[in-house]
Design an enzyme around this catalytic site. Structure first.
Site, PDB file in Angstrom:
ATOM      1  N   ASP A 115     -21.439 -11.738  22.409  1.00  0.00           N
ATOM      2  CA  ASP A 115     -21.294 -12.801  21.425  1.00  0.00           C
ATOM      3  C   ASP A 115     -21.923 -14.083  21.971  1.00  0.00           C
ATOM      4  O   ASP A 115     -21.762 -14.431  23.139  1.00  0.00           O
ATOM      5  CB  ASP A 115     -19.813 -13.037  21.106  1.00  0.00           C
ATOM      6  CG  ASP A 115     -19.613 -13.834  19.824  1.00  0.00           C
ATOM      7  OD1 ASP A 115     -19.085 -13.269  18.853  1.00  0.00           O
ATOM      8  OD2 ASP A 115     -19.986 -15.035  19.802  1.00  0.00           O
ATOM      9  N   HIS A 124     -18.399  -5.797  12.055  1.00  0.00           N
ATOM     10  CA  HIS A 124     -18.455  -5.842  13.523  1.00  0.00           C
ATOM     11  C   HIS A 124     -17.060  -5.848  14.112  1.00  0.00           C
ATOM     12  O   HIS A 124     -16.124  -6.403  13.541  1.00  0.00           O
ATOM     13  CB  HIS A 124     -19.249  -7.059  14.009  1.00  0.00           C
ATOM     14  CG  HIS A 124     -18.813  -8.361  13.402  1.00  0.00           C
ATOM     15  ND1 HIS A 124     -19.174  -8.739  12.134  1.00  0.00           N
ATOM     16  CD2 HIS A 124     -18.063  -9.371  13.885  1.00  0.00           C
ATOM     17  CE1 HIS A 124     -18.657  -9.936  11.862  1.00  0.00           C
ATOM     18  NE2 HIS A 124     -17.967 -10.330  12.902  1.00  0.00           N
TER      19      HIS A 124
END
Ligand code: 5GP
Ligand code: ZN
Length: 116
Positions: free
Chosen positions: A32, A102
């Site tokens: 991320d 996700h």
């Protein structure tokens, strides 16, 4: 390319750079860009599924693969023993900001209690 306007489809296609940690025929996983913990990985299906509300029965094998990949990635990242959190945000109230399904894998520290 599944959806030319989708940032995660562009990452999967290599059009936007990412720090890849895992890939197979079904899934792609990368760090991320704004980690909330020492380990913060996004595991995404290569198929553009906008979110859980659009998840269809034919997609069910993907859900199993997401969990198996999470287990492998957690081990690779060294967080399997101490534990981690798996999160799927959905829609406005769930604060989903990217409309490509996700799974967040978050760990590497003892996380906050709050989920709400
Ligand atoms: P959501 O809020 O939809 O559950 O999670 C989307 C996540 O995608 C956020 O944690 C955000 O930091 C991450 N993200 C958004 N754009 C990018 C990007 O271009 N690259 C990477 N690696 N992560 C991104
Ligand atoms: Zn997409």
């Amino acid at each position: 390319m599944n959806d030319p306007d989708c940032i995660f489809c562009k990452i999967i296609a290599g059009e936007i750079p990412s720090s890849k940690v895992y890939e197979d025929e079904t899934l792609f996983a990368f760090k991320d860009i704004q980690p909330v913990a020492p380990v913060h990985i996004l595991i995404v299906p290569k198929k553009h599924i906008p979110g859980v509300n659009e998840f269809s029965p034919e997609d069910e094998p993907i859900a199993g693969k997401l969990f198996s990949a999470a287990r492998k990635i957690a081990a690779d990242q060294g967080v399997a023993g101490d534990g981690y959190r798996l999160v799927v945000n959905t829609g406005k109230h769930g604060r989903q900001s990217v409309d490509h399904l996700h799974l967040h894998l978050i760990g590497g520290k003892r996380l906050e209690v709050s989920l709400g």
